[in-house]
Write an enzyme that holds these catalytic residues in place. Structure first.
Site, PDB file in Angstrom:
ATOM      1  N   ASP A 258       0.842  -1.199   0.000  1.00 32.01           N
ATOM      2  CA  ASP A 258       0.000   0.000   0.000  1.00 32.01           C
ATOM      3  C   ASP A 258       0.873   1.243   0.000  1.00 32.01           C
ATOM      4  O   ASP A 258       1.702   1.423   0.894  1.00 32.01           O
ATOM      5  CB  ASP A 258      -0.899  -0.033   1.239  1.00 32.01           C
TER       6      ASP A 258
ATOM      7  N   ASP B  27      -5.795 -10.755 -15.490  1.00 31.85           N
ATOM      8  CA  ASP B  27      -6.849 -11.733 -15.245  1.00 31.85           C
ATOM      9  C   ASP B  27      -8.035 -11.341 -16.117  1.00 31.85           C
ATOM     10  O   ASP B  27      -8.430 -10.181 -16.153  1.00 31.85           O
ATOM     11  CB  ASP B  27      -7.255 -11.666 -13.764  1.00 31.85           C
TER      12      ASP B  27
ATOM     13  N   ASP C 110     -10.117 -16.660 -16.039  1.00 34.75           N
ATOM     14  CA  ASP C 110     -10.835 -17.173 -14.880  1.00 34.75           C
ATOM     15  C   ASP C 110     -11.902 -18.192 -15.302  1.00 34.75           C
ATOM     16  O   ASP C 110     -12.682 -17.935 -16.224  1.00 34.75           O
ATOM     17  CB  ASP C 110     -11.521 -15.971 -14.200  1.00 34.75           C
TER      18      ASP C 110
ATOM     19  N   GLU D 286      -7.868 -20.981 -16.440  1.00 35.04           N
ATOM     20  CA  GLU D 286      -8.140 -21.651 -15.169  1.00 35.04           C
ATOM     21  C   GLU D 286      -9.200 -22.698 -15.440  1.00 35.04           C
ATOM     22  O   GLU D 286     -10.242 -22.393 -16.019  1.00 35.04           O
ATOM     23  CB  GLU D 286      -8.635 -20.640 -14.136  1.00 35.04           C
TER      24      GLU D 286
ATOM     25  N   HIS E 199      -4.032 -17.612  -4.879  1.00 34.13           N
ATOM     26  CA  HIS E 199      -4.849 -16.855  -3.926  1.00 34.13           C
ATOM     27  C   HIS E 199      -6.095 -17.616  -3.456  1.00 34.13           C
ATOM     28  O   HIS E 199      -6.835 -17.100  -2.622  1.00 34.13           O
ATOM     29  CB  HIS E 199      -5.266 -15.533  -4.572  1.00 34.13           C
ATOM     30  N   ASP E 200      -6.354 -18.788  -4.018  1.00 35.04           N
ATOM     31  CA  ASP E 200      -7.552 -19.559  -3.649  1.00 35.04           C
ATOM     32  C   ASP E 200      -7.254 -20.737  -2.725  1.00 35.04           C
ATOM     33  O   ASP E 200      -8.164 -21.481  -2.365  1.00 35.04           O
ATOM     34  CB  ASP E 200      -8.233 -20.113  -4.907  1.00 35.04           C
TER      35      ASP E 200
HETATM   36  C1  NOJ Z   1     -11.463 -18.331  -9.591  1.00 38.02           C
HETATM   37  C2  NOJ Z   1     -10.723 -17.239  -8.893  1.00 38.02           C
HETATM   38  O1  NOJ Z   1      -9.384 -17.587  -8.766  1.00 38.02           O
HETATM   39  C3  NOJ Z   1     -11.410 -17.052  -7.554  1.00 38.02           C
HETATM   40  O2  NOJ Z   1     -10.683 -16.223  -6.697  1.00 38.02           O
HETATM   41  C4  NOJ Z   1     -12.795 -16.530  -7.811  1.00 38.02           C
HETATM   42  O3  NOJ Z   1     -13.507 -16.460  -6.602  1.00 38.02           O
HETATM   43  C5  NOJ Z   1     -13.571 -17.427  -8.779  1.00 38.02           C
HETATM   44  N1  NOJ Z   1     -12.769 -17.872  -9.890  1.00 38.02           N
HETATM   45  C6  NOJ Z   1     -14.770 -16.713  -9.330  1.00 38.02           C
HETATM   46  O4  NOJ Z   1     -14.388 -15.725 -10.245  1.00 38.02           O
END
Ligand code: NOJ
Length: 554
Positions: A21, A98, A199, A255, A328-329
């Site tokens: 930041d 993305d 995505d 993805e 990040h997931d």
């Molecule tokens: C995959 C993304 O990586 C995730 O963070 C997101 O919540 C879902 N797709 C929906 O867009």
């Protein structure tokens, strides 16, 4: 095997709101990324992948876009982005964005119009079903819990949202939608971005019968058979490729929940002209039980290795693999696949050795380069992620033991990977001068970039070393691969070779000394290890990784 720049690249993924930041609003921003380009460059990576920074109400932290052509002011806006792109290119790096086009935000003007009436020009941009407010069209559940259908009183219809209610799914059957998306892609490529991470691209084509899902179907199978790989998915991606992607020298990675060994080649085979790579999830869903991530099962290490071998084998002569262990997931890689307590340094180093010695393009997620670990907040109030919060609510409704569920959140929650980057040991880890949007991991005084800069044996220095090692050895990029001990429950030992060189890579995925056969390394020279001394030649120390080398001419 064709050679390409993106096959020889290493990608660094940034989750911008947690990076750095500079504006003082507690949220990472574009100027923060510019400030830290030196750090990124010093890793030796080639490509930055930025998670979404477009305008968004942030129901899912940017994966709900309300304007595809504008950068959110939270991150610094359009002008900051142009500076970032220039700075990235000036430092010899590339940028992939993305692309989130399975759904928009419900605050996108297409949806704001679409919901007004059935006659509205944008109505057919989304997926609608007649019905009554009490009975959704089918039993589909959103990936984040609850029905995948939401009632719209104005038109007396349901719309489909496979993610949150604020992420209505686009109707790709409508050619106008597709044309709009292609023009958005053109917009960014014309600006000079170098590619896209797409995505949930495997989910864009829906099965129009919208049949009920059998109750007992495990989540991974349900993804494959109901939500992903719809009848027109390849037609749509091919069209996108033909109309826009193929006109630029870029890289694309889709993805792919639901993409598996049977169907992957349709997405990435060179002759299909669709995508360069996909992210499959076979290894990341490895501990998902029938009900998904909050129903975990132990990681089967033999299966883990098999997944790498099967995918390598599938893509050996056709298509290309993405090599990654987290993003990040998912939880932090060292907490999930290593031992973040007793062998933190060793196992973090082992994991990057794995990433850099597999065939495919390696992806590093921010913070892994200093071995950031999972976070265990004392209560749910500390969490932000919509998936976590929804799962929590559902567990409460189902009467689950919430103390136990909090432990599951500690283990599996997406916020594990979203805590701010720990730059130094000052307040808030040097991430922000104000209140961070999400609490830091308390260990930032111990684990941070500055400390590791000063320590020649740190995880950070080892990441640099390993990335450089891969970049210096194209055999590790393109060479053949073979697992030599597929049934060993602790060791992962494989060969990588081409006509000139041979590498033997040995990892000990355990807390104990493991013996390994000296025959494997006969005539080889040890060229790298994550331990300082390797006295016991035939034994690998806990979480030790070694790379041996020989030239075929010797
Ligand atoms: C995959 C993304 O990586 C995730 O963070 C997101 O919540 C879902 N797709 C929906 O867009």
């Amino acid at each position: 095997m064709n050679k390409n720049w993106w096959k020889e690249s290493v990608v660094y993924q940034i989750y911008p709101r947690s990076y750095k930041d500079t504006s003082g609003n507690g949220l990472g921003d574009i100027d923060g990324i510019i400030e830290k380009l030196g750090h990124i460059k010093s890793l030796g990576v080639d490509i930055i992948w930025l998670c979404p920074i477009y305008k968004s109400p942030n129901a899912d932290n940017g994966y709900d876009i309300s304007d595809y052509r504008r950068i959110s002011d939270d991150f610094g806006g359009d002008e900051a982005f142009d500076r970032l792109l220039k700075a990235i290119h000036n430092s010899g790096l590339k940028l992939i964005m993305d692309l989130v086009v399975n759904h928009t935000s419900d605050e996108h003007y297409w949806f704001e119009e679409a919901k007004k009436s059935k006659e509205n020009k944008y109505h057919n941009h989304y997926i609608w079903k007649k019905g009554n407010p009490k009975t959704p069209p089918n039993n589909w559940q959103s990936v984040f819990g609850g029905s995948a259908w939401k009632w719209n009183e104005k038109t007396k219809e349901y719309f489909l949202h496979l993610y949150t209610q604020k992420q209505p799914d686009l109707n790709w059957e409508n050619s106008e939608v597709r044309e709009e998306i292609y023009s958005i892609i053109d917009f960014w490529l014309d600006k000079g971005v170098d590619g896209f991470r797409m995505d949930v691209i495997s989910m864009i084509s829906k099965r129009l019968a919208f049949e009920d899902i059998p109750d007992s179907m495990p989540i991974v199978e349900l993804m494959e058979k109901f939500y992903s790989n719809g009848p027109r998915v390849h037609e749509f991606i091919k069209e996108m490729n033909r109309k826009v992607l193929s006109k630029y020298d870029i890289v694309t990675v889709g993805e792919g929940p639901g993409i598996n060994l049977e169907n992957a080649l349709k997405y990435v085979s060179e002759k299909e002209n669709e995508l360069n790579m996909v992210f499959h999830f076979d290894h990341l869903f490895i501990d998902y039980g029938p009900k998904g991530k909050y129903d975990p099962i132990p990681i089967d290490f033999i299966k883990f290795k098999k997944i790498f071998s099967q995918w390598d084998n599938l893509l050996a002569n056709n298509g290309w693999n993405s090599i990654f262990l987290g993003n990040h997931d998912f939880s932090r890689i060292v907490s999930r696949f290593g031992n973040d307590k007793d062998y933190h340094f060793e196992s973090a180093k082992l994991l990057v050795t794995l990433l850099m010695t597999m065939r495919g393009t390696p992806y590093i997620y921010q913070g892994d380069e200093i071995g950031m670990v999972n976070v265990a907040h004392p209560s749910i109030e500390f969490y932000d992620d919509v998936e976590t919060l929804n799962a929590w609510k559902l567990a409460e409704i189902e009467g689950k033991d919430m103390e136990l569920f909090l432990k599951l959140v500690h283990k599996q929650g997406r916020d594990n990977a979203r805590t701010p980057i720990q730059w130094d040991s000052s307040k808030n880890g040097g991430f922000t001068k104000r209140k961070p949007w999400i609490p830091l991991n308390k260990n930032f005084k111990m684990i941070n970039v500055t400390n590791q800069e000063e320590d020649p044996h740190s995880i950070l220095q080892y990441y640099r070393k390993m990335i450089a090692f891969r970049k210096a050895n194209k055999t590790l990029v393109y060479g053949e691969y073979k697992d030599l001990e597929p049934n060993h429950s602790k060791l992962f030992i494989y060969k990588r070779w081409d006509e000139k060189y041979m590498f033997l890579v040995a990892h000990n995925f355990s807390d104990n000394l493991q013996e390994f056969s000296a025959d494997y390394v006969k005539d080889y020279t040890l060229s790298s290890s994550n331990y300082l001394s390797n006295e016991k030649q035939n034994f690998l120390q806990p979480w030790e990784s070694r790379i041996y080398f020989k030239s075929k001419s010797c």
